[in-house]
Each structure stands twice: as structure tokens, then as C-alpha cells.
Scaffold this active site. Sequence first.
Site, PDB file in Angstrom:
ATOM      1  N   CYS A  78       0.876  -1.167   0.000  1.00 54.31           N
ATOM      2  CA  CYS A  78       0.000   0.000   0.000  1.00 54.31           C
ATOM      3  C   CYS A  78       0.911   1.213   0.000  1.00 54.31           C
ATOM      4  O   CYS A  78       1.545   1.511   1.003  1.00 54.31           O
ATOM      5  CB  CYS A  78      -0.905   0.025   1.224  1.00 54.31           C
ATOM      6  N   CYS A 121      -0.420   4.146   2.610  1.00 54.73           N
ATOM      7  CA  CYS A 121      -0.229   4.034   4.070  1.00 54.73           C
ATOM      8  C   CYS A 121       0.203   2.615   4.403  1.00 54.73           C
ATOM      9  O   CYS A 121       1.356   2.273   4.265  1.00 54.73           O
ATOM     10  CB  CYS A 121      -1.484   4.440   4.816  1.00 54.73           C
ATOM     11  N   SER A 122      -0.734   1.783   4.820  1.00 50.42           N
ATOM     12  CA  SER A 122      -0.358   0.404   5.128  1.00 50.42           C
ATOM     13  C   SER A 122      -1.580  -0.499   5.089  1.00 50.42           C
ATOM     14  O   SER A 122      -1.732  -1.364   5.935  1.00 50.42           O
ATOM     15  CB  SER A 122       0.315   0.323   6.494  1.00 50.42           C
ATOM     16  N   CYS A 123      -2.460  -0.287   4.112  1.00 52.94           N
ATOM     17  CA  CYS A 123      -3.657  -1.113   3.973  1.00 52.94           C
ATOM     18  C   CYS A 123      -3.245  -2.580   3.852  1.00 52.94           C
ATOM     19  O   CYS A 123      -2.300  -2.904   3.127  1.00 52.94           O
ATOM     20  CB  CYS A 123      -4.453  -0.693   2.744  1.00 52.94           C
TER      21      CYS A 123
END
Lengths: 250, 108, 117
Positions: free
Chosen positions: A125, A128-130
Amino acid sequence: MSHAHTPGNGGADHPAAPMVEEITDFEVLEIAVRELAIEHGLFTAEDHRRFTEWAESIGPAAGSRLVAKAWTDPAFKARLLEDAVKACKEIGIDWAEPTGFGTPSDYMNLRVLEDTPTLHHVIVCTLCSCYPRPLLGMSPEWYRTTNYRRRLVRWPRQVLAEFGLILPPEVEVRVEDSNQKCRFMVLPVRPEGTENWTEEQLAEIVTRDCMIGVALPRPGRTADVHPMHKARRPVKGQAHSGEAAHESKK
Amino acid sequence: MPRSKPPEKSQPSAGKARFKVGDRVRVRDLPNLFYSRTQMYVRGIVGTIAACTYQDVIPEDEAFNRDGRLEQYYIVRFRQKDLWPEYPFDNDTLQTESPERWLEPVDG
Amino acid sequence: MSPRNKVARGRFALLEALKNRDKTWNALAPRYGVSNPNPPWKSSLIAMCDCLDAGGALPVLDRRHAEDELADSVYSDIPEPERQLLALAHTMLSRGLITESDLANRMRAVRARLEAV
């Protein structure tokens, strides 16, 4: 904690697991911030308890079971590729938890990316950090670093090689950037040497990294061990812990 | 983004999807008015629709807690060589999601 | 990205004083022979982040952008998950969701409660 009652050579009774026996400022900070947030009405203690219970209940084991079932049951695999959120319910994973409509960052859209001998998927991602938390639990620290997120889209083979995964040029590497509301998980190719294995046996070799796409499952590999190790005597002020090897390439 | 209420996709449809799987599309290079999830590295690049996924509120509205407009989302597939001219492997690809307003048709 | 995400410009004395690597889980766990890779408060921190997002007080993307910015600057020397906790507190202070004096007072009160005999 005293272990005086424990037999020296490890007898039948189990000593209590060791604990960190001091109250750190970090522990105090977490409680203090949370209490103030609750007092200011930003959320309730009950909300927090529910989300904590959920956070502690998730982990990569669900994803491993999902892959093992897809490997052994072609009809299930077809359902999984058609509607992954629905298929997850068959192994007891409900993406609507814990709120009834999913968590704030785990939208109820999941797609399983099927690898073939000539196609390899890897997820990231960049925003962000999906991450598919209901299936894989919390993302590893390196998945959240800007190093992984920036470089995987542009130099995927270089990044994969740093994880020890080198793929021949004829295999298409397909990066999936989950920058909107779909969450993704990789369905790796079932490795040779696993014929007649049970689902439980198969699930053991489907580690978290295999479902992110930075490793391949293989018989005997049951844990994500990365080649980089924490320095025994780190240089003062240097990048810390397991991220050091990744961060150094920034 | 705040999910204090159920997602909107149970609402009536936003209408027919403009693109279908296999269509060639270009990612528009719209100005960022406060908020977007469309990354810069795909803007202006031509790709292929790999999947029509779902209808949901566009991020530009959702970020401001408006009920928002529903729109069709797609997974778009790009050749890595189209994204980064110096990319050395012909076969490699990258997929990312986009709401419909960020895509325009490419003829031929 | 909105300009309000520029959170790394300020420093908070209260949080600066907590930047002690020697007290992070990475340092403490081996000292006590603990094998759990995360401190017990980690899942509570994750839940807090989810709650702040669900209630709309701090959307996940804003929080993550602030975390990224702070991780590369103010808290670059602190490992996870302490860094995430410091970044969350920093972001909440920056946004006025909590104040530094309230937080300092509350930390004293919490410690007194945990150490009470």
C-alpha cells in the site's frame, strides 16, 4: 520473579512465563492517552474493549487455512476467487467484525490474487499500510516502512531479492497497490512435494510472507525468517532492530 | 474514511459502469483539491481495466465526512515499462484501484 | 495531503523526555527473558487507533501520514511499537485532541495507580 520452586532440569511442572517486571513510561503513556480520549468522548471504553478483543483474535493463521482449503478443494477456490469476503465465512472469518460493517480501515472488499507458474503477485500500500487484517492479522513493521512502499512499486524484483526471492524474467511479477478500498491477499502456487498432504499440513507452510507475496511456500519452511538479523552491537544512533537491513537502502 | 456508520454501498446503484474489463483507459491528471487517493505515479498513464470492483463513495467526499457521491471503482493494470521507462522486464505489471472519475477512455 | 499533516515541526517536552531506547520492548524483553515480540499494550494501542478512526476524531490516513513523517524525523531513533505510540500522542497533541499538561498530570496519576500497594 523467583524461580526457586522450579526443578533445575526442567521437570513436569511449568514455571510461570517470565514477564517484564517494571512499569515503563510507554505503558503509562498508552493508558494515559486512552483515558483522556475516553473522557473527551472520542470513543468509549466499551468500543475500545471490543476492538482490543478483535485485534487479539486476528493473525495469519486464518489466511493459511484459507489457502490450504483452496489448494485442496477446487470448488472452494472458485468461490473464493468469485467472492472472497463470502468465502471467508466458510472458514469462520467474518469481515463485518467487530462493528457489523467491518473496521474503519478494513473495508469489506477482498480479492484473492491467484498465482500461477508464470504469474507472481505481491501486495503493497503506497499510501499508508492497507492490509487484509481479518485474514493476516497486523501487518509486519517492514510492510509499513516508506522503504518497502516506495521501492516495491518501482523496483519490485530488487525488493523481492532482498527477501531472498529471486524470480526468473519469464515469470510476470505483478505488484498490487491497495490504495483504495479493496484488500488483497496472494494465493500462492501449491508447491511440489505436498501431494496427499492434509489441509493442516499445508496450512503450516503458508506463512504470512507467502500471502503478502515476498516468499514462496515450500515443504519444511514453516516460519518467516528473514536473512537480516539484529546487530549484536549496534552502532549508536543507527537504524534499529529488524528494519535496519531494509532501511539502509533508503 | 470515518466508519462510524455502515458503508454506503448498500445504497442504490450509481448507475451503469462506464468501462468494462479489457478497456484501455488513461488516468486523468486532475488537480488535488485537498484530498485524493490517486497516486501521482499513474497519472497520465494508459492501462487496462482488470476488474470492475464495487461502488462506493469517492475519497474526495469521504475525507470530509460528507455522505458523498457513489461511483464505480476499477482495478487498472499497467505495464511497468509504461510507468517507468527504464524498467528492465517486459512482462511485469502493476495494478491499482481507481474511481471512475479519474479515468478517461483511450481509443484503439 | 492537507497541510495540517505537517506535525513534525513541533516538539513536545513531555514526549521528548520519554525517548529512551533502553526502556523499549526490544531492550526490555531480552533482559527479562520474555519471548513475546510485542509489549502487552500493543493490541490496546491498535484498538485505540481503530476507535479514533471509527469515531472520526483521527482518520486512519491522517494518522498514518503523521506517523510516517514523525518516524522519519522526531522519533527516528525509537523502535516500533513505541514509535507508533509516541507518534499517536504527538499527533493528538498537535491536533488539540489532548493537551500536554493534561497528559503529564494523567501520566503521573496512572503511574501512582499502577504502583499503589
